[in-house]
Scaffold this motif. Structure first.
Motif, PDB file in Angstrom:
ATOM      1  N   ASN A  83      18.882  23.700  33.253  1.00 13.72           N
ATOM      2  CA  ASN A  83      17.879  24.281  32.364  1.00 13.72           C
ATOM      3  C   ASN A  83      17.436  25.648  32.882  1.00 13.72           C
ATOM      4  N   PHE A  84      17.156  25.760  34.167  1.00 11.55           N
ATOM      5  CA  PHE A  84      16.734  27.043  34.726  1.00 11.55           C
ATOM      6  C   PHE A  84      17.855  28.077  34.666  1.00 11.55           C
ATOM      7  N   GLY A  85      19.108  27.643  34.816  1.00  8.61           N
ATOM      8  CA  GLY A  85      20.229  28.571  34.638  1.00  8.61           C
ATOM      9  C   GLY A  85      20.300  29.094  33.211  1.00  8.61           C
ATOM     10  N   GLY A  86      20.052  28.229  32.242  1.00 11.48           N
ATOM     11  CA  GLY A  86      20.018  28.661  30.852  1.00 11.48           C
ATOM     12  C   GLY A  86      18.880  29.630  30.586  1.00 11.48           C
ATOM     13  N   LEU A  87      17.725  29.378  31.192  1.00 14.34           N
ATOM     14  CA  LEU A  87      16.604  30.306  31.047  1.00 14.34           C
ATOM     15  C   LEU A  87      16.931  31.667  31.650  1.00 14.34           C
ATOM     16  N   ALA A  88      17.669  31.675  32.756  1.00 11.70           N
ATOM     17  CA  ALA A  88      18.087  32.943  33.359  1.00 11.70           C
ATOM     18  C   ALA A  88      19.034  33.704  32.421  1.00 11.70           C
ATOM     19  N   LEU A  89      19.959  32.992  31.775  1.00 11.30           N
ATOM     20  CA  LEU A  89      20.854  33.653  30.821  1.00 11.30           C
ATOM     21  C   LEU A  89      20.074  34.213  29.625  1.00 11.30           C
ATOM     22  N   GLN A  90      19.083  33.471  29.161  1.00 12.97           N
ATOM     23  CA  GLN A  90      18.271  33.962  28.055  1.00 12.97           C
ATOM     24  C   GLN A  90      17.513  35.220  28.455  1.00 12.97           C
ATOM     25  N   THR A  91      17.058  35.275  29.681  1.00 14.04           N
ATOM     26  CA  THR A  91      16.357  36.462  30.161  1.00 14.04           C
ATOM     27  C   THR A  91      17.303  37.645  30.260  1.00 14.04           C
ATOM     28  N   LEU A  92      18.524  37.406  30.717  1.00 18.08           N
ATOM     29  CA  LEU A  92      19.500  38.494  30.812  1.00 18.08           C
ATOM     30  C   LEU A  92      19.907  39.029  29.445  1.00 18.08           C
ATOM     31  N   ALA A  93      19.809  38.209  28.423  1.00 17.79           N
ATOM     32  CA  ALA A  93      20.203  38.631  27.079  1.00 17.79           C
ATOM     33  C   ALA A  93      19.153  39.499  26.400  1.00 17.79           C
TER      34      ALA A  93
END
Length: 111
Positions: A83-93
């Motif tokens: 979940n935190f990895g997905g949140l990091a990807l969302q932030t990078l986008a």
């Protein structure tokens, strides 16, 4: 009764997240609340899908698991890490912040 209402609510929320992620990855569609900030919709969609998967692992194999589905302590924690990895990807986008304004440079040169 309360347990099943929580499970149904969690299933609906994770399903809506996954549908938004699939729409972003396949059609580059972002929900209206995120259109101004998301610069790379496919990366954002991948992050949403990862978050939905991580939340599913955490909730359904952790706190909301029934007795026969209970697994060891580390699987829900791995779901939270996903979940935190997905949140990091969302932030990078998302778009980067505004660059600081520099003072104007003179256009004439001294001879």
């Amino acid at each position: 009764m309360l347990h099943w209402s929580l499970v149904v609510t969690a299933v609906v929320c994770v399903t809506v997240m996954a549908m938004a992620g699939v729409a972003a990855v396949t059609r580059e569609w972002v929900p209206p609340f995120g259109r101004r900030r998301v610069q790379r919709p496919r990366l954002w969609g991948t992050g949403v899908l990862m978050s939905a998967l991580g939340l599913s692992l955490f909730m359904f194999l952790g706190p909301l698991a029934s007795g026969d589905l209970a697994v060891n302590f580390y699987v829900p924690l791995a779901g939270m890490a996903v979940n935190f990895g997905g949140l990091a990807l969302q932030t990078l986008a998302q778009r980067p912040g505004h660059a600081p304004r520099l003072p104007p440079t003179p256009t004439t040169t001294a001879s």
